[in-house]
Design an enzyme around this catalytic site. Structure first.
Site, PDB file in Angstrom:
ATOM      1  N   CYS A 124       6.291   1.486   3.709  1.00  0.00           N
ATOM      2  CA  CYS A 124       6.106   2.647   2.854  1.00  0.00           C
ATOM      3  C   CYS A 124       4.645   2.697   2.402  1.00  0.00           C
ATOM      4  O   CYS A 124       3.869   1.793   2.669  1.00  0.00           O
ATOM      5  CB  CYS A 124       7.029   2.553   1.641  1.00  0.00           C
ATOM      6  SG  CYS A 124       8.782   2.433   2.076  1.00  0.00           S
TER       7      CYS A 124
ATOM      8  N   GLY B 149       5.240   6.251   6.379  1.00  0.00           N
ATOM      9  CA  GLY B 149       6.626   6.626   6.117  1.00  0.00           C
ATOM     10  C   GLY B 149       6.823   8.118   6.236  1.00  0.00           C
ATOM     11  O   GLY B 149       6.073   8.877   5.620  1.00  0.00           O
TER      12      GLY B 149
ATOM     13  N   ASN C  80       6.280  -0.610  -2.157  1.00  0.00           N
ATOM     14  CA  ASN C  80       6.093  -0.887  -0.734  1.00  0.00           C
ATOM     15  C   ASN C  80       6.401  -2.359  -0.490  1.00  0.00           C
ATOM     16  O   ASN C  80       5.729  -3.228  -1.031  1.00  0.00           O
ATOM     17  CB  ASN C  80       4.643  -0.562  -0.332  1.00  0.00           C
ATOM     18  CG  ASN C  80       4.280  -1.047   1.063  1.00  0.00           C
ATOM     19  OD1 ASN C  80       3.124  -1.345   1.330  1.00  0.00           O
ATOM     20  ND2 ASN C  80       5.244  -1.121   1.955  1.00  0.00           N
ATOM     21  N   GLY C  81       7.426  -2.640   0.321  1.00  0.00           N
ATOM     22  CA  GLY C  81       7.777  -4.025   0.615  1.00  0.00           C
ATOM     23  C   GLY C  81       9.278  -4.218   0.638  1.00  0.00           C
ATOM     24  O   GLY C  81      10.056  -3.263   0.630  1.00  0.00           O
TER      25      GLY C  81
ATOM     26  N   TYR D  88      -0.777  -2.871  13.903  1.00  0.00           N
ATOM     27  CA  TYR D  88      -0.127  -1.587  14.159  1.00  0.00           C
ATOM     28  C   TYR D  88      -0.033  -0.640  12.972  1.00  0.00           C
ATOM     29  O   TYR D  88      -0.340   0.537  13.080  1.00  0.00           O
ATOM     30  CB  TYR D  88       1.278  -1.847  14.720  1.00  0.00           C
ATOM     31  CG  TYR D  88       2.165  -0.630  14.831  1.00  0.00           C
ATOM     32  CD1 TYR D  88       1.764   0.492  15.553  1.00  0.00           C
ATOM     33  CD2 TYR D  88       3.417  -0.588  14.232  1.00  0.00           C
ATOM     34  CE1 TYR D  88       2.581   1.614  15.670  1.00  0.00           C
ATOM     35  CE2 TYR D  88       4.239   0.524  14.341  1.00  0.00           C
ATOM     36  CZ  TYR D  88       3.812   1.622  15.071  1.00  0.00           C
ATOM     37  OH  TYR D  88       4.611   2.721  15.174  1.00  0.00           O
TER      38      TYR D  88
END
Length: 489
Positions: free
Chosen positions: A12, A40, A114-115, A255
């Site tokens: 995210c 996201g 985020n995570g 990536y």
């Protein structure tokens, strides 16, 4: 089971703004969130303060469609947070969209995360037994339950107590009434930046979100740092370190991050080029005394393989060209029920340039290989367009273990490298050869390799993770990591 996606799922992205004077916060948040859209694409949302309360607006969809309403009209505010979501824990449902807002005994709290929290089930079982009512299936909601139930006398003490209870990856932004918080876990799994300019303090997952707001002065939020921003300024404090080293996610560089960003204070494009060059050197060394490249031309899988393919071409001396073009209007990879339908989805998204590839031996460069379904379709596509040979090269090592820190990696049974050798994979996808960047070569591409997490490649998790006995019982073609004692059911 996982969602069945053929490739790795994005993380995210989060953004936040605290302004010295009232500005149009919702409009300002639109731009960094748009810049983070690659992290996201399932849902997006914002929360901002208005008239002594907090307004939240979120929905399934992209930033441009969900939040474009905020580009018209002024909504004066001084603080707001935003989120773009890819579901790793919890499904793609509206109730899981963020930010999540609650009103509790500690005040109004809005949170964007985020995570992944690796001890989610343990915490959720405890809270459920104590009477908590969960509105989502996202692990983010756990933070709010723990803060609310804390008996600590102040919000900040309750926050620190909660953060000491949770394990895993979290880079997050939070509003507590009129205060803004930026928090990064002590292991530093996920990137997070803070900067200032134009009368604003800005927090974002990547530096590309700073660039769009012309924020030139920024730094990483340090691992374990808890930053509070209010009228008196920016205040920093730290959680206790839980290990002697960091565990930054190396896939951010391979990536996930945008090529024009920095993450972990590393330039992403430059690192990917370095990985591609190392892959070429590794390739030519493997080819024996001649040291000749295996192909005639280097072709990236757009857009994930672009930078690494450029590095491969420069190091090998082979020409670089775009033998595949991407239809950016195809959106995300489709989840199709049959092989023919999945192949059609790839054809809708990627198209061969026949004049570039016809009659050539292609070195096809991509970032990673998960199940092999997309690669199989791509190889078939290239050969139908006239490619004489296709040699697939991956700028990541073989993915052998699931991730518990924010990447949607399938089970070990679904990971193709757990079931097949490189030669078997090549035969399965129809390529002449398949080779991966080795872990040691990947480490040589990093300035501080000891600061990174390689658990999805080698199973060396930094702490106990909820991996099942079934996962551990799957026979491995590679040596099992020595530290399996720190994994559990």
């Amino acid at each position: 089971m996982t969602s069945g996606r053929p490739s790795l799922g994005h993380h995210c992205g989060v953004a936040a703004i605290y302004a010295s004077q009232e500005i149009n916060i919702p409009e300002k948040l639109f731009y960094p969130l748009f810049s983070l859209q690659h992290r996201g694409q399932e849902s997006t949302g914002i929360a901002y303060r208005k008239g002594g309360g907090t307004v939240v607006y979120k929905d399934l969809g992209m930033v441009s469609s969900v939040l474009s309403r905020y580009l018209q009209g002024s909504r004066p505010s001084r603080v707001g947070i935003g989120h773009v979501r890819y579901s790793t824990h919890g499904g793609s449902k509206l109730e899981n969209a963020q930010p999540i807002l609650v009103s509790c005994n500690k005040g109004e709290i809005a949170l964007a995360h985020n995570g992944n929290i690796s001890n989610t089930q343990e915490l959720k079982n405890r809270l459920f037994a104590e009477g908590s009512i969960f509105q989502t299936t996202s692990d983010t909601e756990l933070f709010l339950h723990l803060i609310s139930r804390s008996r600590a006398p102040s919000f900040q003490e309750a926050l620190f107590e909660t953060l000491r209870t949770t394990e895993g990856a979290y880079s997050m932004v939070m509003m507590h009434d009129d205060e803004l918080y930026a928090i990064r876990d002590p292991y530093g799994f996920r990137p997070l930046f803070i900067g200032s300019g134009e009368g604003m303090t800005v927090v974002a997952s990547e530096t590309c979100a700073m660039d769009i707001l012309q924020i030139r002065e920024f730094r990483s939020v340090e691992p374990g740092e808890v930053i509070r921003v209010d009228d008196s300024g920016v205040h920093s404090s730290f959680l206790p370190q839980r290990s002697g080293r960091l565990h930054q996610c190396v896939f951010e560089l391979i990536y996930f991050a945008r090529p024009d960003s920095q993450v972990f204070d590393d330039p992403v494009h430059e690192r990917r080029k370095r990985m591609g060059a190392a892959l070429a050197a590794q390739d030519m060394a493997t080819n024996g005394t001649t040291g000749q490249p295996v192909g005639d031309i280097v072709v990236p899988v757009p857009d994930s393989g672009n930078s690494a393919a450029l590095g491969y071409a420069e190091a090998s001396g082979l020409p670089f060209d775009f033998g595949l073009t991407r239809n950016h209007y195809a959106g995300r990879s489709f989840i199709m029920p049959t092989t023919d339908a999945r192949e059609l989805a790839v054809r809708m998204k990627l198209h061969p340039v026949r004049e570039v590839i016809s009659g050539k031996r292609i070195v096809l460069v991509d970032d990673s290989l998960v199940r092999g379904t997309t690669s199989r379709s791509l190889v078939k596509l290239l050969k139908e367009a006239g490619a004489r040979e296709v040699h697939l090269r991956l700028s990541a090592p073989e993915i052998l273990w699931p991730c518990f820190f924010g990447i949607d990696i399938p089970t070990r049974r679904e990971l193709i490298s757990n079931a097949m050798s490189n030669e078997q994979i090549a035969n399965h996808i129809g390529a002449e050869s398949v080779r991966f960047l080795s872990i040691e070569t990947l480490k040589s591409c990093l300035d501080r390799p000891d600061n990174y997490c390689f658990a999805c490649f080698n199973g060396d998790y930094p702490f106990r993770v909820p991996i099942s006995r079934e996962e551990l019982s799957i026979p491995a073609r590679h040596p099992q990591p020595a530290g399996l004692t720190h994994q559990g059911d």
